[in-house]
Design an enzyme around this catalytic site. Structure first.
Site, short mmCIF file in Angstrom:
data_model
loop_
_atom_site.label_atom_id
_atom_site.label_comp_id
_atom_site.label_asym_id
_atom_site.label_seq_id
_atom_site.Cartn_x
_atom_site.Cartn_y
_atom_site.Cartn_z
CE LYS A 12 -3.49 2.82 0.62
NZ LYS A 12 -4.60 3.10 -0.26
CE LYS B 269 -3.52 7.61 7.00
NZ LYS B 269 -3.68 6.24 6.68
P1 NAP Z 1 -12.70 8.55 7.50
O1 NAP Z 1 -13.89 8.77 6.66
O2 NAP Z 1 -12.06 9.71 8.20
O3 NAP Z 1 -13.07 7.44 8.61
C1 NAP Z 1 -12.23 7.14 9.68
C2 NAP Z 1 -12.96 6.20 10.60
O4 NAP Z 1 -12.09 5.84 11.68
C3 NAP Z 1 -14.21 6.82 11.26
O5 NAP Z 1 -15.16 5.81 11.39
C4 NAP Z 1 -13.67 7.25 12.64
O6 NAP Z 1 -14.66 7.33 13.64
C5 NAP Z 1 -12.72 6.11 12.94
N1 NAP Z 1 -11.68 6.48 13.89
C6 NAP Z 1 -10.60 7.27 13.66
N2 NAP Z 1 -9.84 7.37 14.75
C7 NAP Z 1 -10.45 6.63 15.72
C8 NAP Z 1 -10.12 6.33 17.07
N3 NAP Z 1 -9.02 6.81 17.65
N4 NAP Z 1 -10.97 5.55 17.74
C9 NAP Z 1 -12.10 5.05 17.17
N5 NAP Z 1 -12.45 5.28 15.88
C10 NAP Z 1 -11.62 6.06 15.16
O7 NAP Z 1 -11.51 7.87 6.68
P2 NAP Z 1 -11.60 6.82 5.46
O8 NAP Z 1 -11.43 7.57 4.19
O9 NAP Z 1 -12.74 5.90 5.67
O10 NAP Z 1 -10.20 6.05 5.69
C11 NAP Z 1 -10.06 4.93 6.57
C12 NAP Z 1 -8.72 4.26 6.26
O11 NAP Z 1 -8.73 3.81 4.90
C13 NAP Z 1 -7.49 5.17 6.40
O12 NAP Z 1 -6.41 4.46 6.92
C14 NAP Z 1 -7.23 5.61 4.97
O13 NAP Z 1 -5.88 5.97 4.76
C15 NAP Z 1 -7.61 4.35 4.21
N6 NAP Z 1 -8.00 4.54 2.80
C16 NAP Z 1 -8.84 5.54 2.42
C17 NAP Z 1 -9.19 5.68 1.08
C18 NAP Z 1 -10.08 6.79 0.59
O14 NAP Z 1 -10.08 7.06 -0.64
N7 NAP Z 1 -10.84 7.47 1.45
C19 NAP Z 1 -8.69 4.79 0.13
C20 NAP Z 1 -7.89 3.75 0.54
C21 NAP Z 1 -7.55 3.63 1.89
P3 NAP Z 1 -15.58 8.66 13.79
O15 NAP Z 1 -16.68 8.48 12.77
O16 NAP Z 1 -16.05 8.64 15.19
O17 NAP Z 1 -14.69 9.84 13.48
#
Ligand code: NAP
Length: 302
Positions: free
Chosen positions: A180, A248
């Site tokens: 990744k 990040k």
């Molecule tokens: P996001 O929309 O910001 O969602 C993050 C999730 O993690 C939310 O449910 C959040 O809860 C939870 N969270 C974060 N910190 C936490 C903590 N300390 N304790 C409990 N829950 C916590 O981000 P996302 O885009 O879904 O990304 C999630 C992961 O996938 C990341 O590692 C990102 O790099 C990876 N990713 C993202 C994409 C993309 O295009 N978006 C693509 C590939 C990979 P709350 O709702 O309470 O804030």
């Protein structure tokens, strides 16, 4: 111990982290027929899943108690550590034989350290970060890069295939996260090249829409030029993938390069550009907002 192959209908799957990616991924597990228990720090984000038939748990520990396989999809290493090894985390509710799949993007080093903690509790683990963004998460067409024991990988294939189309076993635990990181370097470099090209051409007086169209027919064609190039031209920066998350990921790359004693010059440059966007308050824009740095340097808006 023999690892049981996951099966829709009988295998109980848990999901922790229902953000932009996690929620549509969890919906696909339900659609595939798995029994699903979900938890999110902000409880309201579970509503559509509960409506679709999932059970909502009060903590990651409760998810683990009710599951055979638990998926985590949160932001960064410290967040995975909190939901897995923290108070009321997955491990505090785990039973021997539980399988934990972390699909968040974090450093391979943190993955291996948490994997050892899990193993000490009799919990098998896989790292399975993804590429494809929210559209891929919704369509169930993510590319999933998996690290961990072959037998555990094979047992979890039905779960992973419910969320992704390309599911590749990369090697031991951490190998998914290494892959990744490579993915994020290639995307960052291409995005920087596309942004630089569009601003250069526009500043020289040629319509960037026509530049994109012409370049898509030759060797410069890429998904990034197609998708992010358009977002750059239209300034359509609704996420997508947050600037702060790509930032990040490039810092994960840089710490890997440092530990390996090698240089990663393009990642270093683009990481600084993302840092500048975060400092300017643009961390929650789509990563295609990288073009704003090039526009600022050229004093020219596309
Ligand atoms: P996001 O929309 O910001 O969602 C993050 C999730 O993690 C939310 O449910 C959040 O809860 C939870 N969270 C974060 N910190 C936490 C903590 N300390 N304790 C409990 N829950 C916590 O981000 P996302 O885009 O879904 O990304 C999630 C992961 O996938 C990341 O590692 C990102 O790099 C990876 N990713 C993202 C994409 C993309 O295009 N978006 C693509 C590939 C990979 P709350 O709702 O309470 O804030």
């Amino acid at each position: 111990m023999m690892v049981r192959v996951a099966e829709p209908g009988t295998t109980r799957v848990g999901f922790v982290g229902l953000g932009l990616m996690g929620r549509p991924m969890a919906h696909n597990l339900l659609r595939a027929g798995f029994q699903l228990t979900v938890h999110n720090r902000t409880a309201a984000k579970a509503a559509s899943l509960v409506e679709a038939g999932a059970r909502q748990a009060a903590s990651p520990a409760e998810v683990a108690r009710d599951s055979d396989v638990v998926v985590t999809m949160v932001t960064d290493g410290p967040d995975v550590e909190a939901v897995v090894a923290g108070e009321n985390g997955v491990l505090s509710g785990a039973h021997a034989g539980l399988i934990w799949i972390d699909m968040s993007t974090i450093s391979p080093e943190t993955t291996r350290r948490l994997g050892e903690m899990a193993a000490a509790r009799g919990v098998e683990s896989l790292d399975a970060p993804v590429s494809g963004g929210p559209p891929g998460a919704e369509a169930g067409t993510l590319s999933i890069m998996v690290g961990g024991r072959q037998e555990v990988f094979e047992a979890c294939l039905p779960v992973l295939r419910a969320m992704g189309q390309t599911v590749v076993h990369m090697g031991d635990l951490g190998a998914g996260q290494v892959t990744k990181a490579c993915n994020q370097v290639a995307i960052a470099a291409t995005m920087a090249g596309v942004a630089e090209a569009l601003v250069l051409g526009a500043r020289a007086g040629v319509d960037p829409r026509r530049i994109r169209e012409a370049l898509l027919g030759g060797y410069a064609a890429s998904r990034v030029l197609e998708v992010h190039g358009e977002r750059m031209i239209e300034h359509a920066f609704a996420p997508g993938f947050f600037v702060k998350l790509h930032d990040k990921d490039l810092h994960i790359v840089l710490s890997m390069a440092r530990a390996l004693g090698i240089a990663a010059p393009i990642s270093a440059l683009v990481a600084q550009q993302f840092n500048a966007l975060v400092a300017a308050g643009d961390g929650e824009l789509d990563n295609s907002a990288l073009v704003k740095v090039y526009e600022e340097l050229a004093r020219h808006r596309l």
